[in-house]
Write an enzyme that holds these catalytic residues in place. Sequence first.
Site, PDB file in Angstrom:
ATOM      1  N   HIS A 298       4.173  -0.962  10.890  1.00 12.68           N
ATOM      2  CA  HIS A 298       4.471  -1.280  10.277  1.00 12.68           C
ATOM      3  C   HIS A 298       5.106  -2.269   8.786  1.00 12.68           C
ATOM      4  O   HIS A 298       5.885  -1.074   8.655  1.00 12.68           O
ATOM      5  CB  HIS A 298       2.180  -1.432   9.969  1.00 12.68           C
ATOM      6  CG  HIS A 298       2.959  -0.260   8.579  1.00 12.68           C
ATOM      7  ND1 HIS A 298       3.003  -0.054   7.298  1.00 12.68           N
ATOM      8  CD2 HIS A 298       2.450   1.080   9.008  1.00 12.68           C
ATOM      9  CE1 HIS A 298       2.757   0.878   6.940  1.00 12.68           C
ATOM     10  NE2 HIS A 298       2.902   1.842   8.088  1.00 12.68           N
ATOM     11  N   ASP A 310       6.905   5.947   5.087  1.00 12.72           N
ATOM     12  CA  ASP A 310       5.268   4.915   5.652  1.00 12.72           C
ATOM     13  C   ASP A 310       6.073   3.507   5.548  1.00 12.72           C
ATOM     14  O   ASP A 310       5.491   2.852   4.298  1.00 12.72           O
ATOM     15  CB  ASP A 310       4.954   5.547   4.613  1.00 12.72           C
ATOM     16  CG  ASP A 310       3.773   4.784   5.147  1.00 12.72           C
ATOM     17  OD1 ASP A 310       2.853   4.066   6.296  1.00 12.72           O
ATOM     18  OD2 ASP A 310       2.234   6.047   4.516  1.00 12.72           O
ATOM     19  N   GLU A 344      -1.133  -2.632   7.163  1.00 13.38           N
ATOM     20  CA  GLU A 344      -1.724  -1.477   7.664  1.00 13.38           C
ATOM     21  C   GLU A 344      -2.359  -1.044   6.626  1.00 13.38           C
ATOM     22  O   GLU A 344      -3.809  -0.309   6.676  1.00 13.38           O
ATOM     23  CB  GLU A 344      -0.794  -0.755   8.182  1.00 13.38           C
ATOM     24  CG  GLU A 344      -1.220   0.570   9.207  1.00 13.38           C
ATOM     25  CD  GLU A 344      -1.541   1.363   8.712  1.00 13.38           C
ATOM     26  OE1 GLU A 344      -1.954   2.561   9.003  1.00 13.38           O
ATOM     27  OE2 GLU A 344      -0.882   1.538   7.599  1.00 13.38           O
ATOM     28  N   HIS A 443       2.595   7.823   0.370  1.00 14.34           N
ATOM     29  CA  HIS A 443       2.539   7.132  -0.770  1.00 14.34           C
ATOM     30  C   HIS A 443       2.731   7.636  -1.999  1.00 14.34           C
ATOM     31  O   HIS A 443       1.634   7.458  -3.478  1.00 14.34           O
ATOM     32  CB  HIS A 443       0.353   7.117  -0.617  1.00 14.34           C
ATOM     33  CG  HIS A 443       0.352   6.477   0.705  1.00 14.34           C
ATOM     34  ND1 HIS A 443      -1.380   6.828   0.987  1.00 14.34           N
ATOM     35  CD2 HIS A 443       0.748   6.299   1.783  1.00 14.34           C
ATOM     36  CE1 HIS A 443      -1.555   6.096   2.470  1.00 14.34           C
ATOM     37  NE2 HIS A 443      -0.115   5.891   2.518  1.00 14.34           N
TER      38      HIS A 443
END
Lengths: 484, 484
Positions: A298, A310, A344, A443
């Site tokens: 993503h 990520d 995503e 995150h």
Amino acid sequence: MRHKIGVATLSLGLAMLLAGCAKTSSNAEDKASEIASTANTPALAYALKVKESSQKSALSYDIVKSLTVEVGPRIPGSQGDKRAVAWAEAKLNDLGFDKVYKEPVRVRNWERGFADAKVVSPFPQELIISALGGSIATPESGIEAKVVMFDSLESLIAADKATVQGNIVFLNTKMQRDKAGRFYGKVVPNRVSGAVEAAKQGAQAVIIRSVGTDNSRFAHTGVMRYDDTVEKIPAGAISTADADNLAAMFASQQSSAEDIILNINMQAKDAGWQTSYNVIGEFTGSEKPDEVILISAHLDSWDEGTGALDDGAGVGIVTAAAKLVKDAVGQPKRTIRVILYAAEEIGLVGAYQYVRSNRDTLKNIIFAAESDFGAGQIYQLDTRFAEDVRNNPADLYAALQSMGVELGNNTTSGGPDVSMLPNYGVPVIALKQDGTYYFDYHHTPNDTLDKIKPEDIQQNQTVWAMITAYMAMSDFDPRPAPKG
Amino acid sequence: MRHKIGVATLSLGLAMLLAGCAKTSSNAEDKASEIASTANTPALAYALKVKESSQKSALSYDIVKSLTVEVGPRIPGSQGDKRAVAWAEAKLNDLGFDKVYKEPVRVRNWERGFADAKVVSPFPQELIISALGGSIATPESGIEAKVVMFDSLESLIAADKATVQGNIVFLNTKMQRDKAGRFYGKVVPNRVSGAVEAAKQGAQAVIIRSVGTDNSRFAHTGVMRYDDTVEKIPAGAISTADADNLAAMFASQQSSAEDIILNINMQAKDAGWQTSYNVIGEFTGSEKPDEVILISAHLDSWDEGTGALDDGAGVGIVTAAAKLVKDAVGQPKRTIRVILYAAEEIGLVGAYQYVRSNRDTLKNIIFAAESDFGAGQIYQLDTRFAEDVRNNPADLYAALQSMGVELGNNTTSGGPDVSMLPNYGVPVIALKQDGTYYFDYHHTPNDTLDKIKPEDIQQNQTVWAMITAYMAMSDFDPRPAPKG
């Protein structure tokens, strides 16, 4: 990745392979003679050829470096997201993909804004807080209230409402470190459902101990959900170090009647609908252009880091794998399609849009996979292949063992963005990565390029390239995926 | 600690000890008979007794926990600093020190305020920045200018002024990891003198790569200096991860003529003079109250972390050492004085004030020492003792070896706050700690309690307690310190 709730599974392993149920691909190829004589089948020979070239290539690292340095944070619908889409189109074109196109995806653009938390009394201190993705704002003047601490969501749900009413709930559940990241699924409900459950108990706001395995002062953001039947309250995460500090204040106060008073001020906002895009690049199949090998990652990320793990890593890995296959073995027989999904992080929005927009051609997908768990080395291949043929590519499975990858279960749902595809009969695979340190950075502002080891992402790239080459050059067909 | 510029030194080690130049303390004691028969001297027996009790005690950890949880950040002159002074007085009283008092120290209170940095073009991204301690603010609208990067202060000084004029200087020098922290001294001039040197070359502002060994997005603050003869410009540190990212932007732009434009906005201010305090606790000597064993740490910290390693650990270690000695051996013969200095971080301000206020009695100090390098285990004892008696406490040195502590050089200047004392003839020691990870956290928001391992701080506490007991209960007198 958003909420991969991994379950470690036992490898079916060598025993099945040695049972020798391989049905080798029969497609003889001109190029086969050029290729290592150790190959059992032509398809494997291609896999071994790309293995060799991949092990000399830093392409996946170079791609994630380009994305993180030249684009950086790219929360869905933001300016960064728009730059990421432009970057992706340019990158796929520069790499010589035969077709590069994009499909629109409508996304809600959430903006973090200012966030601040402090203990007002008895021990005045600032706490590091990050609003959870999708949270409403506090009033402009913030919320000041007594803190009530719970060690789990269950304890909150079971609490006497009178103890919670009007207060700020603090959910302080520790997450354990684990190679497969299995404890994420146990703790992430605090983040996703904490606001709803705290509001049901009458709380003014909720803060959670970050869903992370680090001991640091980075708060971990991530998506949260409201329930239209329950009042919306602001939700944030404090860092694990701040959670320890706040919990220690409770311990210091055990003999006192004094409350711990917290002030939270978060000015997040919903910035409305925007158009983002799934960006897609293909090397068109020379013999079976309608048979599609779908590899994906993503493109979006959270907004505080540069989205290296990520999911810049996944973007680098699958893009590099496709390009390396093309360079090593020439035009693939089947089409290799790289999808860089939109949005995503806020609910697989691009992936669901892809399914809606391409419903009629999902049946052409030989298998789908997503790389979305950082850049740790791959140690297991899980599949969701038709049972009767699942062990046919035994030569591939054996070759992957040389890369440290054991064959696992046949019940995976694949990565987040392909997890809905088995419902349509589309086979998926999951290449399980070492996630021991993944949730230290996940995150947070600290998800940056320096967390990726070039040798680790190269191993990923090589495994993906081997599988992609094998599947694009063989007749092996694992359709349909067994039902879940 | 502010700027301990360590130089590793060879241990003089066992050979000297075995040479047997020990002149043992002759003070026989009633309590001696109670004490382990392995002791060579009564003083050593006390050291061994406190070793045993310290190894069952978590007092140093409990003290630093109390300080970080109940006070937290305490930059000189701030409200946190005032709370820390009150906390220290209460803590020393609670622990039963015979005398607890404080001496005023005038300090400048610098307030960090808002700080923000972003790359404007060609790759818009936020950078994590921390203003350096003492920096002036930018204009309210910030400073937007081209960035010019240098790999060292020397390169900046040697540069053509025309390339720097009107720009923002970026000093990007990497710091190496090292047990003794030796590379801090090589890199810290960027922080201390970067603004002056950049201003001399006509820069509008300076940002430095954080002086730290981590790869993270925590910026490391720390004191910087202006020169009254040079224009003052704002100075900040960006995290090592951001420094890598910014440097990579230069690499991405190598083939382009486009400048990298940065916007910096920092609203630090000088909040004027405040009164802080050196907080002092004593166990008064029963036989020689005027002979003083001075053990110390500093009470202030930077403002973004809770000052656990720098220098809550030191506060815990020396306070616990004194208390444990009192509990284990009773009233010491000599006075044990614990000083928790004010305002070390901004220039050893409390320590210099102490010397000014106590000039006449410095001669009574048998030796002085400061713990200010985190909580890593002690591996070496350096001294600055009169040469002719330096090896007299051979039994103590041998006992410290059992704690993993080798005898080092006799040329130390001690910790920062006692480093001026040898000029007055006061002997000092330095207990060198394992600083392998110290500069990962130093001067960052991430300097919090969770970075301290209870077993490590206990080893420190025990070593300090052993030395304190020995010196407080013996006649060994290392005065005067040899000249530097």
